[in-house]
Enzyme design. Structure first.
Site, PDB file in Angstrom:
ATOM      1  N   ASP A  60       0.873  -1.183   0.000  1.00 49.99           N
ATOM      2  CA  ASP A  60       0.000   0.000   0.000  1.00 49.99           C
ATOM      3  C   ASP A  60       0.903   1.224   0.000  1.00 49.99           C
ATOM      4  OD1 ASP A  60      -1.632   2.182   0.791  1.00 49.99           O
ATOM      5  OD2 ASP A  60      -3.003   0.850   1.859  1.00 49.99           O
ATOM      6  N   VAL A  61       0.796   2.057  -1.023  1.00 49.27           N
ATOM      7  CA  VAL A  61       1.734   3.181  -1.153  1.00 49.27           C
ATOM      8  C   VAL A  61       1.549   4.243  -0.077  1.00 49.27           C
ATOM      9  CG1 VAL A  61       2.053   2.868  -3.635  1.00 49.27           C
ATOM     10  CG2 VAL A  61       0.297   4.482  -2.810  1.00 49.27           C
ATOM     11  N   ASN A 102       3.014   5.263 -10.096  1.00 51.58           N
ATOM     12  CA  ASN A 102       1.766   5.436 -10.833  1.00 51.58           C
ATOM     13  C   ASN A 102       0.510   5.271  -9.993  1.00 51.58           C
ATOM     14  OD1 ASN A 102      -0.031   5.083 -13.348  1.00 51.58           O
ATOM     15  ND2 ASN A 102      -0.227   3.092 -12.325  1.00 51.58           N
ATOM     16  N   TYR A 133      -8.208  16.013  -6.019  1.00 52.52           N
ATOM     17  CA  TYR A 133      -7.449  15.313  -7.056  1.00 52.52           C
ATOM     18  C   TYR A 133      -6.442  16.251  -7.713  1.00 52.52           C
ATOM     19  CZ  TYR A 133      -6.595  12.062 -10.909  1.00 52.52           C
ATOM     20  OH  TYR A 133      -6.013  11.204 -11.810  1.00 52.52           O
ATOM     21  N   LYS A 160      -2.360  15.953  -7.730  1.00 54.45           N
ATOM     22  CA  LYS A 160      -1.580  15.756  -8.955  1.00 54.45           C
ATOM     23  C   LYS A 160      -0.645  16.934  -9.219  1.00 54.45           C
ATOM     24  CE  LYS A 160      -3.040  11.647 -10.018  1.00 54.45           C
ATOM     25  NZ  LYS A 160      -2.122  10.488  -9.976  1.00 54.45           N
TER      26      LYS A 160
HETATM   27  N1  LIG Z   1      -7.696   6.806 -16.243  1.00 54.36           N
HETATM   28  C1  LIG Z   1      -7.601   8.121 -16.365  1.00 54.36           C
HETATM   29  O1  LIG Z   1      -8.428   8.783 -17.034  1.00 54.36           O
HETATM   30  C2  LIG Z   1      -6.455   8.853 -15.723  1.00 54.36           C
HETATM   31  C3  LIG Z   1      -6.197  10.168 -16.167  1.00 54.36           C
HETATM   32  C4  LIG Z   1      -5.130  10.861 -15.583  1.00 54.36           C
HETATM   33  C5  LIG Z   1      -4.356  10.257 -14.605  1.00 54.36           C
HETATM   34  N2  LIG Z   1      -4.639   8.988 -14.187  1.00 54.36           N
HETATM   35  C6  LIG Z   1      -3.782   8.423 -13.150  1.00 54.36           C
HETATM   36  O2  LIG Z   1      -3.243   7.223 -13.629  1.00 54.36           O
HETATM   37  C7  LIG Z   1      -2.901   6.393 -12.514  1.00 54.36           C
HETATM   38  C8  LIG Z   1      -3.425   4.998 -12.778  1.00 54.36           C
HETATM   39  O3  LIG Z   1      -4.828   5.066 -12.840  1.00 54.36           O
HETATM   40  P1  LIG Z   1      -5.674   4.105 -13.788  1.00 54.36           P
HETATM   41  O4  LIG Z   1      -6.443   4.960 -14.703  1.00 54.36           O
HETATM   42  O5  LIG Z   1      -4.822   3.049 -14.338  1.00 54.36           O
HETATM   43  O6  LIG Z   1      -6.706   3.529 -12.721  1.00 54.36           O
HETATM   44  P2  LIG Z   1      -6.849   2.099 -12.002  1.00 54.36           P
HETATM   45  O7  LIG Z   1      -7.069   1.055 -13.022  1.00 54.36           O
HETATM   46  O8  LIG Z   1      -7.852   2.300 -10.941  1.00 54.36           O
HETATM   47  O9  LIG Z   1      -5.409   1.846 -11.369  1.00 54.36           O
HETATM   48  C9  LIG Z   1      -5.011   2.450 -10.170  1.00 54.36           C
HETATM   49  C10 LIG Z   1      -3.868   1.625  -9.635  1.00 54.36           C
HETATM   50  O10 LIG Z   1      -3.378   2.249  -8.440  1.00 54.36           O
HETATM   51  C11 LIG Z   1      -3.336   1.273  -7.431  1.00 54.36           C
HETATM   52  N3  LIG Z   1      -3.515   1.867  -6.112  1.00 54.36           N
HETATM   53  C12 LIG Z   1      -4.488   2.715  -5.686  1.00 54.36           C
HETATM   54  N4  LIG Z   1      -4.331   2.999  -4.384  1.00 54.36           N
HETATM   55  C13 LIG Z   1      -3.232   2.315  -3.972  1.00 54.36           C
HETATM   56  C14 LIG Z   1      -2.562   2.177  -2.740  1.00 54.36           C
HETATM   57  N5  LIG Z   1      -2.976   2.827  -1.629  1.00 54.36           N
HETATM   58  N6  LIG Z   1      -1.468   1.396  -2.676  1.00 54.36           N
HETATM   59  C15 LIG Z   1      -1.036   0.728  -3.785  1.00 54.36           C
HETATM   60  N7  LIG Z   1      -1.626   0.819  -4.973  1.00 54.36           N
HETATM   61  C16 LIG Z   1      -2.714   1.583  -5.074  1.00 54.36           C
HETATM   62  C17 LIG Z   1      -4.446   0.295  -7.754  1.00 54.36           C
HETATM   63  O11 LIG Z   1      -4.163  -0.958  -7.170  1.00 54.36           O
HETATM   64  P3  LIG Z   1      -5.002  -1.588  -5.947  1.00 54.36           P
HETATM   65  O12 LIG Z   1      -6.425  -1.125  -6.069  1.00 54.36           O
HETATM   66  O13 LIG Z   1      -4.813  -3.054  -6.155  1.00 54.36           O
HETATM   67  O14 LIG Z   1      -4.331  -1.088  -4.716  1.00 54.36           O
HETATM   68  C18 LIG Z   1      -4.316   0.219  -9.271  1.00 54.36           C
HETATM   69  O15 LIG Z   1      -3.333  -0.706  -9.628  1.00 54.36           O
HETATM   70  C19 LIG Z   1      -3.482   7.072 -11.285  1.00 54.36           C
HETATM   71  O16 LIG Z   1      -2.453   7.761 -10.611  1.00 54.36           O
HETATM   72  C20 LIG Z   1      -4.472   8.061 -11.870  1.00 54.36           C
HETATM   73  O17 LIG Z   1      -4.643   9.182 -11.026  1.00 54.36           O
HETATM   74  C21 LIG Z   1      -5.669   8.274 -14.718  1.00 54.36           C
END
Ligand SMILES: NC(=O)c1ccc[n+]([C@@H]2O[C@H](COP(=O)([O-])OP(=O)(O)OC[C@H]3O[C@@H](n4cnc5c(N)ncnc54)[C@H](OP(=O)(O)O)[C@@H]3O)[C@@H](O)[C@H]2O)c1
Length: 319
Positions: free
Chosen positions: A117-118, A144, A209, A213
């Site tokens: 857990d980060v 990430n 958020y 970021k």
């Molecule tokens: N999708 C978009 O539109 C978008 C746009 C801009 C930026 N982002 C950013 O991209 C990154 C990845 O997001 P995604 O779109 O791929 O969404 P996602 O599929 O929900 O992936 C999020 C990842 O972060 C992990 N995570 C969350 N909380 C955590 C914790 N406390 N400890 C360890 N791992 C944790 C989750 O793993 P677990 O749940 O297994 O812990 C999952 O692997 C994020 O930082 C998000 O803010 C996404």
């Protein structure tokens, strides 16, 4: 892991009314602010699997990824492994983590899932140290992991605010804190941290958020200055709306999503007028981690299809 030289990388709003689902991407999800398990097959995420027959820009390199149990992190883990990297990744969901690990290994790649857990310092430290000991150091780190939230300031609990900052901002700080000593010992490395287009484009319900970021960008800039002469490059990646579990409403039927997704892109995203696929963001990560950008550090790199260049903005309906 290979020795690094200085300046090396590694040798390493508008909701379609007909659908009546205003909450899908209303502000929160549009900037990637929701989150739920929603498995996406690799091919659907624009990800190529397998190492066989590939050139392998990252062959034998040690790559660490936080948050690769789904979405962008998962796609990036698969992409690095397909180019020969040894990938150590974390996330809280062990079952999803093991599934990604299996997927990569079944395709001939090398990956290890480690539950962490980060938000928890000693878990991050243990994770980082284990990746380094398993794969002989850390050539590339992709910090990430992230969570979203989409609430107006007066409706958000203090706990939710704190959780977003603890995951997105503090989590990136903790990762860097424990990664850097390994990279200093090796003489360099590359760090890429996931920020968001939402860092540049706030929304009424995006205070937590966007703040988190923007904090990522701040940590990245400082770290780039701190470690530039030590051979460590540090950059922030700003994805735009990307088709991951982050933005997909939990439980939505594939058919509904197939209708909604292009309509959302046309109405809400300037430029390319579509969401990104996770694999497209992964390719940007690999590019930044490669030897192709030796002079880039401290930068915020938007990969958002033009959304921050334009004026459209998903509006969740502020009071
Ligand atoms: N999708 C978009 O539109 C978008 C746009 C801009 C930026 N982002 C950013 O991209 C990154 C990845 O997001 P995604 O779109 O791929 O969404 P996602 O599929 O929900 O992936 C999020 C990842 O972060 C992990 N995570 C969350 N909380 C955590 C914790 N406390 N400890 C360890 N791992 C944790 C989750 O793993 P677990 O749940 O297994 O812990 C999952 O692997 C994020 O930082 C998000 O803010 C996404």
């Amino acid at each position: 892991m290979t020795q690094h030289t200085n300046a090396r990388s590694t040798s390493t709003n508008t909701t379609p009314s007909g659908l009546g689902r205003r909450s899908f991407l209303g502000g929160a999800a549009a900037a990637g602010m929701t989150g739920a398990a929603f498995g996406t097959p690799a091919h659907a995420a624009g990800v190529r699997t397998g190492t066989r027959g590939r050139g392998g820009r990252f062959r034998g390199k040690s790559v660490l990824i936080t948050g690769a149990t789904s979405g962008i992190g998962r796609a990036t883990a698969i992409a690095f492994a397909a180019e020969g990297a040894h990938v150590g990744f974390c996330g809280r969901r062990a079952e999803s983590g093991r599934a990604v690990e299996r997927e990569i290994r079944d395709a001939g790649g090398e990956a290890t899932y480690i539950q962490a857990d980060v938000r928890v310092a000693d878990q991050v430290q243990r994770f980082v140290d284990r990746v380094a000991s398993t794969y002989g150091g850390i050539d590339v780190a992709f910090n990430n992991a992230g969570v979203g939230s989409g609430k107006l300031p007066h409706e958000m609990s203090v706990e939710e605010w704190d959780n977003v900052q603890a995951t997105n901002a503090r989590g990136v700080f903790l990762a860097i804190k424990y990664e850097v000593p390994h990279m200093l010992r090796a003489g360099g490395g590359v760090i890429i941290c996931t920020s968001s287009s939402a860092a540049e484009q706030a929304r009424p319900n995006g205070a937590a958020y966007t703040a988190s970021k923007r904090a990522v960008q701040g940590v990245v800039k400082a770290a780039a200055l701190a470690y530039g002469t030590k051979g460590i490059r540090v950059n922030a990646l700003l994805p735009g709306t990307t088709d991951t579990p982050f933005v997909r409403p939990p439980g939505i039927a594939d058919g509904d999503w197939a209708t909604y997704k292009p309509a959302f892109g046309r109405l809400n995203i300037d430029g390319l007028e579509r969401m990104a696929e996770a694999g497209e963001i992964a390719r940007a990560v690999l590019g930044l981690a490669s030897d192709d950008f030796p002079y880039m550090t401290g930068s915020s790199v938007a990969v958002d299809g033009g959304s921050t260049a334009g004026r459209k903005m998903i509006h969740p309906g502020a009071p």
